[in-house]
Design an enzyme around this catalytic site. Structure first.
Site, mmCIF file in Angstrom:
data_model
loop_
_atom_site.group_PDB
_atom_site.id
_atom_site.type_symbol
_atom_site.label_atom_id
_atom_site.label_comp_id
_atom_site.label_asym_id
_atom_site.label_seq_id
_atom_site.Cartn_x
_atom_site.Cartn_y
_atom_site.Cartn_z
ATOM 1 C CG ASP A 273 -2.126 0.865 1.073
ATOM 2 O OD1 ASP A 273 -2.327 1.426 -0.026
ATOM 3 O OD2 ASP A 273 -2.885 1.008 2.056
ATOM 4 N N GLY A 274 0.318 2.335 -0.577
ATOM 5 C CA GLY A 274 0.987 3.628 -0.504
ATOM 6 C C GLY A 274 1.552 4.140 -1.816
ATOM 7 C CD1 TRP B 115 7.306 6.822 -2.747
ATOM 8 C CD2 TRP B 115 6.799 7.178 -4.899
ATOM 9 N NE1 TRP B 115 8.489 6.945 -3.435
ATOM 10 C CE2 TRP B 115 8.207 7.163 -4.760
ATOM 11 C CE3 TRP B 115 6.258 7.383 -6.161
ATOM 12 C CZ2 TRP B 115 9.069 7.344 -5.843
ATOM 13 C CZ3 TRP B 115 7.116 7.575 -7.244
ATOM 14 C CH2 TRP B 115 8.506 7.562 -7.078
ATOM 15 C CG HIS C 298 -0.053 1.885 -9.164
ATOM 16 N ND1 HIS C 298 -0.266 1.514 -7.862
ATOM 17 C CD2 HIS C 298 -1.163 2.571 -9.542
ATOM 18 C CE1 HIS C 298 -1.461 1.959 -7.465
ATOM 19 N NE2 HIS C 298 -2.019 2.608 -8.471
ATOM 20 C CD GLU D 68 -12.804 -5.821 -1.878
ATOM 21 O OE1 GLU D 68 -11.580 -6.071 -1.936
ATOM 22 O OE2 GLU D 68 -13.664 -6.719 -1.661
ATOM 23 C CG LEU E 171 10.245 -16.739 -4.024
ATOM 24 C CD1 LEU E 171 10.273 -16.640 -2.503
ATOM 25 C CD2 LEU E 171 10.551 -15.366 -4.607
HETATM 26 C C1 FPP Z 1 -2.006 0.120 -3.306
HETATM 27 O O1 FPP Z 1 -1.522 1.446 -3.316
HETATM 28 C C2 FPP Z 1 -1.424 -0.623 -4.413
HETATM 29 C C3 FPP Z 1 -2.144 -1.219 -5.402
HETATM 30 C C4 FPP Z 1 -3.613 -1.217 -5.439
HETATM 31 C C5 FPP Z 1 -1.479 -1.876 -6.531
HETATM 32 C C6 FPP Z 1 -0.203 -2.570 -6.210
HETATM 33 C C7 FPP Z 1 0.407 -3.047 -7.451
HETATM 34 C C8 FPP Z 1 1.721 -2.962 -7.752
HETATM 35 C C9 FPP Z 1 2.756 -2.430 -6.846
HETATM 36 C C10 FPP Z 1 2.197 -3.569 -9.006
HETATM 37 C C11 FPP Z 1 2.642 -4.943 -8.631
HETATM 38 C C12 FPP Z 1 3.077 -5.705 -9.768
HETATM 39 C C13 FPP Z 1 3.271 -7.037 -9.730
HETATM 40 C C14 FPP Z 1 3.709 -7.708 -10.946
HETATM 41 C C15 FPP Z 1 3.003 -7.860 -8.532
HETATM 42 P P1 FPP Z 1 -2.584 2.624 -3.389
HETATM 43 O O2 FPP Z 1 -2.811 2.970 -4.812
HETATM 44 O O3 FPP Z 1 -3.819 2.235 -2.629
HETATM 45 O O4 FPP Z 1 -1.817 3.767 -2.649
HETATM 46 P P2 FPP Z 1 -2.468 4.905 -1.743
HETATM 47 O O5 FPP Z 1 -3.064 4.220 -0.538
HETATM 48 O O6 FPP Z 1 -1.289 5.742 -1.379
HETATM 49 O O7 FPP Z 1 -3.486 5.628 -2.575
#
Ligand code: FPP
Length: 247
Positions: free
Chosen positions: A19-20, A24, A36, A66, A130
């Site tokens: 998350d985050g 960021w 992302h 969600e 892994l």
């Molecule tokens: C939450 O941050 C993150 C997500 C919903 C997406 C996470 C996905 C990735 C990091 C890509 C991963 C890729 C692979 C191949 C596994 P947020 O958008 O909710 O952040 P916020 O809370 O600061 O708004």
């Protein structure tokens, strides 16, 4: 590869809510997708770091059931990013002995994505350095419901009786069948919720929350989480004294 500190208790399976990313990006005046994208760099670093530390399972919550409620453009960009990451990284993951699994309701995705997932899983299925499990369109309640539906069908078809339904049977019908329960759950980004992740599987998992935003999470932060884990006494319902004697 050898674990770095074999004498310190370490988790066999780490599950992560990354998350985050949005915050960021916002802090830097960038579009959310930039967060992302940086999040993918952290994923790469974590896969390597877990391999180096002899951790055998890493499960990442990449897209929740969600998340479809987000603005359409973010959903599309996020799915594109997941798909292109899968396409670009699969060969390297395979070369490094990573066994890739996707969990979640993939029926919601188009046939191109489903084929990509199937091929990636097939290519890496015999690998054992892994196990990297990526949750896509995943929800813990969805997982339990689909398991219940399959079990109810087996009962209706008289393949099993109600008395045979126990924890190990339920385990076998969950999307995580064959994967041990997580020992350590990490959520970055400051929220202290499980957010419909692996609801059944997290029953005895040690929970670790950090304010660090996912794109800033790194090997050093992982080691902090591992140190916190090593300092906890896992009792599984027993008393502290019983656990100490059994050590
Ligand atoms: C939450 O941050 C993150 C997500 C919903 C997406 C996470 C996905 C990735 C990091 C890509 C991963 C890729 C692979 C191949 C596994 P947020 O958008 O909710 O952040 P916020 O809370 O600061 O708004």
């Amino acid at each position: 590869m050898q674990p770095k500190n074999p004498e310190i208790p370490k988790p066999d399976h780490i599950a992560v809510i990354m998350d985050g990313n949005g915050r960021w990006a916002k802090k830097r005046g960038l579009p959310r997708i930039a967060g992302h994208r940086r999040g993918v760099d952290t994923v790469r670093e974590m896969v390597k770091a877990c391999g180096d530390r002899g951790i055998s399972h890493l499960t990442l919550f990449a897209f929740s059931s969600e998340n479809w409620r987000r603005p359409r453009t973010e959903v599309d960009l996020l799915i594109d990013l997941l798909v292109s990451t899968l396409e670009n990284e699969i060969r390297k993951l395979h070369e490094n002995g990573v066994n890739l699994k996707i969990i979640g309701d993939v029926e919601r995705f188009g046939s191109r994505i489903k084929l990509l997932i199937k091929n990636a899983e097939q290519l890496t299925s015999a690998n054992n350095s892994l196990t990297l499990t990526i949750a896509m369109n995943y929800g813990g309640r969805w997982d339990l419901l689909q398991a219940m539906q399959q079990i109810a069908q087996k009962v209706a078809d008289k393949e099993i009786n109600v008395e045979q339904i126990d924890e190990s049977l339920v385990d076998r019908y969950l999307s995580t069948a064959g994967i041990p329960e997580p020992d350590l759950f990490i959520r970055t980004g400051g929220e202290t919720r499980v957010s419909n992740f692996l609801l059944w599987q997290l029953a005895y998992t040690e929970l670790y929350f950090t304010e660090v935003l996912w794109p800033d999470f790194n090997e050093h932060e992982l080691d902090r989480a591992l140190l916190a884990f090593a300092g906890r006494q896992r009792r599984f319902g027993q008393t502290g004294e019983q656990v100490s004697v059994g050590r």
